[in-house]
Each structure stands twice: as structure tokens, then as C-alpha cells.
Design a protein around this motif. Structure first.
Motif, mmCIF file in Angstrom:
data_model
loop_
_atom_site.group_PDB
_atom_site.id
_atom_site.type_symbol
_atom_site.label_atom_id
_atom_site.label_comp_id
_atom_site.label_asym_id
_atom_site.label_seq_id
_atom_site.Cartn_x
_atom_site.Cartn_y
_atom_site.Cartn_z
ATOM 1 N N TRP A 23 9.011 15.842 24.753
ATOM 2 C CA TRP A 23 9.985 15.083 24.649
ATOM 3 C C TRP A 23 10.244 14.194 25.820
ATOM 4 O O TRP A 23 10.158 12.804 25.904
ATOM 5 C CB TRP A 23 11.326 15.117 23.990
ATOM 6 C CG TRP A 23 11.304 15.448 22.572
ATOM 7 C CD1 TRP A 23 11.862 16.361 21.915
ATOM 8 C CD2 TRP A 23 10.870 14.702 21.363
ATOM 9 N NE1 TRP A 23 11.965 16.624 20.613
ATOM 10 C CE2 TRP A 23 11.137 15.150 20.338
ATOM 11 C CE3 TRP A 23 10.186 13.448 21.387
ATOM 12 C CZ2 TRP A 23 10.820 14.693 18.975
ATOM 13 C CZ3 TRP A 23 10.057 12.719 20.282
ATOM 14 C CH2 TRP A 23 10.210 13.482 18.955
ATOM 15 N N LEU A 24 10.390 14.747 26.964
ATOM 16 C CA LEU A 24 10.665 14.058 28.493
ATOM 17 C C LEU A 24 9.734 13.561 28.920
ATOM 18 O O LEU A 24 9.668 12.671 29.713
ATOM 19 C CB LEU A 24 11.472 15.218 29.108
ATOM 20 C CG LEU A 24 12.959 15.392 29.156
ATOM 21 C CD1 LEU A 24 13.126 16.594 29.760
ATOM 22 C CD2 LEU A 24 13.747 14.215 29.250
ATOM 23 N N THR A 25 8.437 14.195 28.816
ATOM 24 C CA THR A 25 7.094 13.776 29.351
ATOM 25 C C THR A 25 6.324 12.865 28.743
ATOM 26 O O THR A 25 5.518 12.053 29.017
ATOM 27 C CB THR A 25 6.269 14.850 30.046
ATOM 28 O OG1 THR A 25 6.036 15.818 28.926
ATOM 29 C CG2 THR A 25 7.515 15.589 31.062
ATOM 30 N N THR A 46 1.240 18.328 30.085
ATOM 31 C CA THR A 46 2.101 18.535 31.132
ATOM 32 C C THR A 46 3.249 19.304 30.528
ATOM 33 O O THR A 46 4.044 20.064 31.244
ATOM 34 C CB THR A 46 2.700 16.943 31.276
ATOM 35 O OG1 THR A 46 1.734 16.098 31.881
ATOM 36 C CG2 THR A 46 3.930 16.954 32.594
ATOM 37 N N ALA A 47 3.729 19.150 29.451
ATOM 38 C CA ALA A 47 4.725 19.990 28.780
ATOM 39 C C ALA A 47 4.347 21.536 28.742
ATOM 40 O O ALA A 47 5.444 22.303 29.201
ATOM 41 C CB ALA A 47 4.685 19.511 27.183
ATOM 42 N N ARG A 87 5.049 10.842 38.420
ATOM 43 C CA ARG A 87 4.389 9.937 37.548
ATOM 44 C C ARG A 87 4.354 8.315 37.768
ATOM 45 O O ARG A 87 3.403 7.541 37.795
ATOM 46 C CB ARG A 87 4.217 10.040 35.987
ATOM 47 C CG ARG A 87 3.380 9.277 34.895
ATOM 48 C CD ARG A 87 3.876 9.535 33.712
ATOM 49 N NE ARG A 87 5.176 9.565 33.100
ATOM 50 C CZ ARG A 87 5.542 10.204 32.115
ATOM 51 N NH1 ARG A 87 4.712 10.857 31.178
ATOM 52 N NH2 ARG A 87 6.782 9.790 31.682
ATOM 53 N N ARG A 88 5.715 7.836 38.048
ATOM 54 C CA ARG A 88 5.954 6.569 38.331
ATOM 55 C C ARG A 88 5.347 6.085 39.811
ATOM 56 O O ARG A 88 4.781 5.194 39.902
ATOM 57 C CB ARG A 88 7.651 6.541 38.389
ATOM 58 C CG ARG A 88 8.186 6.322 37.071
ATOM 59 C CD ARG A 88 9.591 5.841 37.177
ATOM 60 N NE ARG A 88 10.412 6.585 38.021
ATOM 61 C CZ ARG A 88 11.090 7.646 37.234
ATOM 62 N NH1 ARG A 88 11.125 7.772 36.197
ATOM 63 N NH2 ARG A 88 11.979 8.564 38.074
ATOM 64 N N ARG A 101 4.254 7.790 18.668
ATOM 65 C CA ARG A 101 5.509 8.173 18.415
ATOM 66 C C ARG A 101 6.291 8.702 19.906
ATOM 67 O O ARG A 101 7.230 8.030 20.349
ATOM 68 C CB ARG A 101 5.804 9.426 17.555
ATOM 69 C CG ARG A 101 7.411 9.915 17.281
ATOM 70 C CD ARG A 101 7.398 10.877 16.288
ATOM 71 N NE ARG A 101 8.650 11.539 16.044
ATOM 72 C CZ ARG A 101 9.012 12.231 15.615
ATOM 73 N NH1 ARG A 101 8.024 13.501 15.482
ATOM 74 N NH2 ARG A 101 10.280 12.630 15.264
ATOM 75 N N LEU A 102 5.300 9.424 20.612
ATOM 76 C CA LEU A 102 5.759 9.809 21.925
ATOM 77 C C LEU A 102 5.875 8.568 22.936
ATOM 78 O O LEU A 102 6.720 8.617 23.906
ATOM 79 C CB LEU A 102 4.871 10.934 22.646
ATOM 80 C CG LEU A 102 5.034 12.287 21.951
ATOM 81 C CD1 LEU A 102 3.772 13.180 22.314
ATOM 82 C CD2 LEU A 102 6.302 12.860 22.085
ATOM 83 N N ASP A 103 5.246 7.605 22.945
ATOM 84 C CA ASP A 103 4.931 6.536 23.631
ATOM 85 C C ASP A 103 6.151 5.865 23.326
ATOM 86 O O ASP A 103 6.831 5.268 24.494
ATOM 87 C CB ASP A 103 3.859 5.383 23.297
ATOM 88 C CG ASP A 103 2.350 6.188 24.126
ATOM 89 O OD1 ASP A 103 2.938 6.995 24.794
ATOM 90 O OD2 ASP A 103 1.515 5.781 23.480
ATOM 91 N N ALA A 104 6.695 5.427 22.064
ATOM 92 C CA ALA A 104 7.835 4.868 21.824
ATOM 93 C C ALA A 104 9.190 5.690 22.627
ATOM 94 O O ALA A 104 10.160 4.894 22.849
ATOM 95 C CB ALA A 104 8.209 4.799 20.252
#
Length: 210
Positions: free
Chosen positions: A30-32, A37-38, A82-83, A114-117
Motif C-alpha cells: 500500500w505504501l509503495t 519493492t514490497a 524514488r522521488r 488501483r495501486l496508482d490511485a
């Protein structure tokens, strides 16, 4: 379990992993917003837990808040990195886009969207608000457990969550106004129906246990 983990019993850590690996992975996802990566964060979380086992409080309940607290910090480090990468790539020449026609990709498109949203919503929150939202709303911790995970007072968890909900609701209102301006009048939604960030903001949170 706490005593055995603090003592460094490998069987206890195996039990800990079996019990909490999936919740830690889901929280990191959810966070990434990235499956690979998770998985890395999940592995790093348990490695860090093993190294920090002697600092674990002897008294207490579930070890889930402890593990999710570690995973939260790991995920935030990933988000910062990532930023920085995105900012670097934005300054580079854009590569040619090559379509990927692998059949297995199609089955993950909806999940990816969904994850992108979710990521778009999280990126608009401040870090403290993002942390309590993911812990309380998506990972199911109560206020006391979230406070334990983050090392902050329960009252701070409540206030940060309240601010996160208010900001998400405001973002949703702004987005709806923009959509209406672009598309014009649309059929009226069913009474009580919510979408996007508004739905996230309305999700319930368990009260702290006695």
C-alpha cells in the motif's frame, strides 16, 4: 512470544514470520505501490527486527505494531529514494516506449491502476498523516497500536488521522469539481455513494483495545 524473540530463538522468529509476513507485505505494498519493492521491504523488516530484538519491550501484546512500524520507516525511505530518481529521470532524455505484450501483464492492470490511485492520494498527504492513515485504515491497527508502531502518543495518532481524512475529503471535492468542469453535467450518484479519496477518508478505524 516476546520473551522468545528477545532471547533470539530462531524458532520464535520463524513463527513470527509465518504469522506476520503477509500483513507486513500488504502494508508495504500500500505504501509503495510496487510488488517487488514490497517484498524487499518485508525481508528488510524481519532482518531489522532480528537485529533489534534486544530493544523490544519485554511487556506488551501483539508484535504486529512493532513490525509494521519498522516496515513504515523502510517504505518511507524507499519513497524518498524514488522521488529522487524520478526527479533525476525527468531531467534526462525520454526513452522510446516499447509496448509489453506479455499475457501475464494484462491480468495485473486493474491492480496496478488501483495501486496508482492509492499512491496518488498518499503522495498528497504529509508523511505523518500518511503513516497513521496506512496503519489505522489499511493495516487495521487501533489507535494504541499505531501509537506503539510510530512511537508517538495516542492523541497524536487521532489528530493526524483526523487531518488526513479531512485533506482526502477536500482533495476528492476538488477532483469532482474538476471532473464536472471537464465533462459537464453527469447523472446524479446514488445517495451516500462516495468514490476516490472520499471513500478512503470514510473508512472506519478500530478504537483502541483495553
Amino acid at each position: 512470544m516476546r520473551g522468545r524473540v528477545r532471547a533470539g530463538e530462531r524458532d520464535a522468529f520463524a513463527e513470527l514470520y509465518e504469522q506476520y509476513a503477509r500483513p507486513v507485505y500488504q502494508h508495504a505494498l500500500w505504501l509503495t505501490g510496487d510488488w517487488s519493492t514490497a517484498e524487499d521491504i518485508m525481508s528488510e523488516t524481519f532482518l531489522t527486527a532480528w537485529r533489534a530484538r534486544e530493544r523490544l519491550h519485554a511487556e506488551g501484546g501483539s508484535l504486529r505494531p512493532w513490525l509494521l512500524g519498522i516496515a513504515t520507516h523502510k517504505a518511507e525511505n524507499v519513497r524518498r529514494g524514488r522521488r529522487r530518481r524520478i526527479a533525476f529521470l525527468a531531467r534526462q532524455r525520454e526513452p522510446e516506449v516499447v509496448a509489453d505484450f506479455a499475457p501475464e501483464v494484462a491480468g495485473r492492470v486493474d491492480d496496478a491502476r488501483r495501486l496508482d490511485a492509492v499512491q496518488d492520494s498518499l503522495d498528497r498527504l504529509r508523511r505523518p498523516e500518511r503513516e497513521v492513515l496506512t496503519l489505522c485504515v489499511w493495516s487495521g491497527l487501533d489507535y494504541q497500536q499505531a501509537a506503539e508502531a510510530l512511537g508517538i502518543p495516542v492523541g497524536t495518532v487521532r489528530s493526524r488521522l483526523s487531518r488526513a481524512r479531512a485533506r482526502l475529503a477536500r482533495f476528492a471535492d476538488e477532483e469532482q469539481r474538476r471532473e464536472k468542469a471537464r465533462k459537464g453535467p453527469e447523472p446524479r450518484a446514488a445517495r451516500g455513494e462516495m468514490t476516490g479519496e472520499a471513500a478512503l477518508a470514510a473508512l472506519p478505524v478500530r478504537e483502541e483495545t483495553a
